[in-house]
Design an enzyme around this catalytic site. Structure first.
Site, short mmCIF file in Angstrom:
data_model
loop_
_atom_site.label_atom_id
_atom_site.label_comp_id
_atom_site.label_asym_id
_atom_site.label_seq_id
_atom_site.Cartn_x
_atom_site.Cartn_y
_atom_site.Cartn_z
N ASN A 22 1.06 -1.23 0.10
CA ASN A 22 0.08 -0.36 -0.29
C ASN A 22 0.94 1.40 0.35
OD1 ASN A 22 1.02 0.18 2.33
ND2 ASN A 22 -1.50 0.26 3.58
N ASP A 24 3.64 2.85 2.18
CA ASP A 24 3.50 3.36 3.51
C ASP A 24 5.01 2.83 3.26
OD1 ASP A 24 3.30 0.87 4.22
OD2 ASP A 24 1.82 1.05 5.34
N ASP A 97 5.37 -15.52 15.89
CA ASP A 97 6.20 -15.82 17.36
C ASP A 97 5.90 -15.56 18.37
OD1 ASP A 97 8.93 -14.87 17.88
OD2 ASP A 97 9.13 -14.11 16.14
N ASP A 198 10.41 -16.68 21.94
CA ASP A 198 12.12 -15.67 21.87
C ASP A 198 12.52 -15.90 23.27
OD1 ASP A 198 12.70 -13.50 20.36
OD2 ASP A 198 11.73 -12.29 22.37
N GLU A 241 13.43 -20.54 21.31
CA GLU A 241 15.12 -19.59 20.65
C GLU A 241 15.65 -20.29 22.11
OE1 GLU A 241 16.65 -15.33 20.01
OE2 GLU A 241 14.82 -15.23 21.13
N HIS A 314 16.47 -13.39 11.73
CA HIS A 314 16.57 -11.18 11.64
C HIS A 314 17.31 -10.75 12.77
CE1 HIS A 314 14.14 -13.05 15.15
NE2 HIS A 314 13.86 -11.45 15.30
N ASP A 315 17.96 -11.62 13.38
CA ASP A 315 19.41 -11.23 14.56
C ASP A 315 20.60 -10.81 13.55
OD1 ASP A 315 17.07 -10.26 16.42
OD2 ASP A 315 16.88 -12.35 17.47
C1 GLC Z 1 15.21 -12.30 20.85
C2 GLC Z 1 14.30 -11.90 19.41
C3 GLC Z 1 15.22 -10.40 19.08
C4 GLC Z 1 14.62 -9.04 20.33
C5 GLC Z 1 14.86 -10.65 21.70
C6 GLC Z 1 14.03 -9.86 22.54
O1 GLC Z 1 17.07 -12.19 21.21
O2 GLC Z 1 14.73 -12.82 18.11
O3 GLC Z 1 14.92 -9.78 17.62
O4 GLC Z 1 15.27 -8.45 19.76
O5 GLC Z 1 14.82 -11.06 21.45
O6 GLC Z 1 12.40 -10.36 21.89
CA CA Z 2 2.88 -1.03 3.70
#
Ligand code: GLC
Ligand code: CA
Length: 534
Positions: A22, A24, A97, A198, A241, A314-315
């Site tokens: 969209n 944004d 998640d 997480d 995790e 993503h980390d």
């Molecule tokens: C986990 C996530 C990370 C987040 C952290 C706190 O390590 O992968 O991206 O910043 O937890 O929630």
């Molecule tokens: Ca969007």
């Protein structure tokens, strides 16, 4: 416990950076819906979606202010259901998640909790009196500074293992545990298939320790309770995790009879190339250790658990930039890493863009970063006065989580086809590194991944076969996977030099996978081969 995890191949989506529909500048659920056929075409059968719940966005959604909603910038609950339905109709399962170590400070529980010492929600969080007018203990937060924040209103400190906008929930309180179990049931009743959990080993704290951290005395009890109340009745899959565990500790969380989690991530190999594991302090990669660590986990979990195979999320910065040869052998080293890791026993997890063999984007100034961890680390390191700005930027480029968070490069149009507007973070679509270009190129990383996952699906030895490391010397490793009388040999050259094929690797057999066209003269730089023998 449900066994479907043994066939799972998981694709992680970071919704903010997948596809914006969209204009944004922020990826959205509609963007994922539009790409479901692409996702299916990868050969994955499970998606892990990073948080898409309402959040002030202090930590890109890992600070949740409403556990039962969908963030407005990502779409609506109706669209979420459409996404889920679209996945299920394609045979794809969805893991959400589960971020339950902490909430956002804007979650209504915390808004209430901080109002007064006798508020009904006070004990949903961890409040302590000052000690000698200071923090209750010396724990530090993952994103810098003390893990305690003083709150004027009530004269106490609250605990936050991450940012001060991420107060830790008090799992000792049975009401908190019931709320979380109810919330898990809410999503599972809707049809969600499981969760990536997480920082889950932090939910039970051990206050006897001098440093902040989890694996507290009640961890197993808390997880078992969730299992009984929510996960087991729905046959949900969970992957924890969990940083810093030993294989033994991982077994205690995932063993068949435990009734806790299905699997845990192990990240020990991802600490390499970093002095003492410090992501902003580079050192040369110990390639032998990389393979030895993976083999140790294969061995350690074989009796009673199923490993997770991961090298990006993503980390993390991109695997090609960390472990491969971005300049001279980008295709060869990206595919070798895939053949090395995903030939092993366990559930493959790949992270959006990994299927293109992406390298880290180039950040030219601090202003281009968005990640709270990076910005805080920069400020903390700068305050020491030890490094120039240029050196600090090089450190951030090496370790920043934003390296993996820039948008998917779909094509060579403006902003890589990610958005028609202004993206929330810089985009980078380099020639050769877009979906459009790799789609029809038989020699692309994308099509290598497709082939690899196809093989895993069809050959039982690769799915659940026994693992054995035969050789790991001089940047060359050989291992086998065996089941039903079939052995698959994997050999990888983890270097830019030509190497001799170790004697333990068979000279005959059918080539299943090869990142070069040659039928002999092995091993070329970063060459990887899978061969099948009877
Ligand atoms: C986990 C996530 C990370 C987040 C952290 C706190 O390590 O992968 O991206 O910043 O937890 O929630
Ligand atoms: Ca969007």
């Amino acid at each position: 416990m449900e066994q479907w995890h043994k066939e799972a191949v998981v694709y992680q989506i970071y919704p903010k950076s997948y596809l914006d529909t969209n204009g944004d500048g922020i990826g959205d659920l509609r963007g994922i819906i539009d790409k479901l056929d692409y996702i299916k075409s990868l050969g994955v059968n499970t998606v892990w979606l990073s948080p898409c719940y309402p959040s002030p966005g202090d930590d890109n959604g890992y600070d949740i202010s409403d556990y039962r909603g969908i963030a407005a910038e990502y779409g609506t609950l109706e669209e979420f259901k459409e996404l889920l339905e679209g996945m299920h109709s394609r045979g794809i399962r969805l893991l959400m998640d589960l971020v339950v170590n902490h909430t956002s400070d804007e979650h209504e529980w915390f808004v209430e909790s901080r109002k007064s010492r006798d508020n009904p929600y006070r004990d949903y969080y961890i409040w302590r009196d000052p000690v000698d007018g200071k923090e209750p203990n010396g724990w530090t937060a993952a994103f810098g500074g003390s893990a305690w924040e003083y709150d004027e209103t009530t004269g106490q400190y609250y605990l936050h293992l991450f940012s001060k906008k991420q107060p830790d929930l008090n799992w000792e309180n049975p009401k908190v545990r019931q709320e979380i179990a109810d919330m898990i049931n809410y999503w599972l009743d809707m049809g969600v298939d499981g969760f990536r959990c997480d920082v889950i080993n932090n939910i039970s704290k051990d206050f006897t320790r001098p440093y902040a951290g989890g694996n507290g005395p009640r961890l197993h009890e808390f997880l078992h309770e969730l299992h009984v109340k929510a996960l087991e009745p729905h046959k949900a899959l969970t992957v924890g995790e969990t940083w810093g565990l030993s294989p033994k500790q991982a077994l205690d969380l995932t063993g068949e009879a435990r009734g806790e989690l299905t699997m845990t991530f192990q990240f020990e190999h991802l600490l390499l190339g970093r002095v003492g594991g410090d992501k902003f302090d580079p050192e040369p990669l110990d390639k032998k250790a990389f393979v030895d660590i993976l083999a140790k986990w294969e061995e350690g979990l074989k009796e009673d658990s199923y490993p997770v195979l991961v090298m990006e999320n993503h980390d993390q910065p991109r695997a090609l930039s960390r472990f491969g040869d971005r300049e001279k052998y980008p295709y060869e080293s990206a595919t070798m890493l895939a053949a090395l890791l995903y030939g092993m026993r366990g559930v493959p997890f790949i992270y959006q863009g990994q299927e293109l063999g992406l390298h880290d984007p180039t950040f030219r100034s601090l202003e281009e970063y968005r990640d709270i961890e990076t910005l805080n680390a920069y400020a903390e390191l700068k305050a020491t006065g030890k490094w120039t700005d240029e050196e600090l930027l090089a450190k951030m480029q090496y370790g920043s989580r934003d390296c993996g968070r820039v948008p998917m490069p779909w094509n060579n149009e403006k902003e890589g086809g990610f958005t028609t507007g202004t993206p929330w973070i810089k985009t980078q679509a380099d020639p050769g590194y877009t979906v459009a270009e790799q789609e029809n190129d038989p020699k692309s990383v994308l099509n290598f991944y497709r082939k690899l996952f196809e093989l895993r699906k069809n050959i039982p030895a690769l799915a659940d076969g026994e693992f054995k490391l035969l050789w790991n010397e001089d940047d060359v490793s050989v291992y086998t996977r065996t089941a039903e009388g079939i052995t698959v040999y994997v050999v990888c050259n983890f270097s830019a030099e030509k190497k001799d094929l170790p004697d333990c690797f068979p000279r005959g057999g059918a080539i299943l996978l090869n990142n070069y066209d040659n039928e002999k003269e092995w091993l070329r730089p970063y060459q990887a081969l899978w061969i099948k023998t009877k």
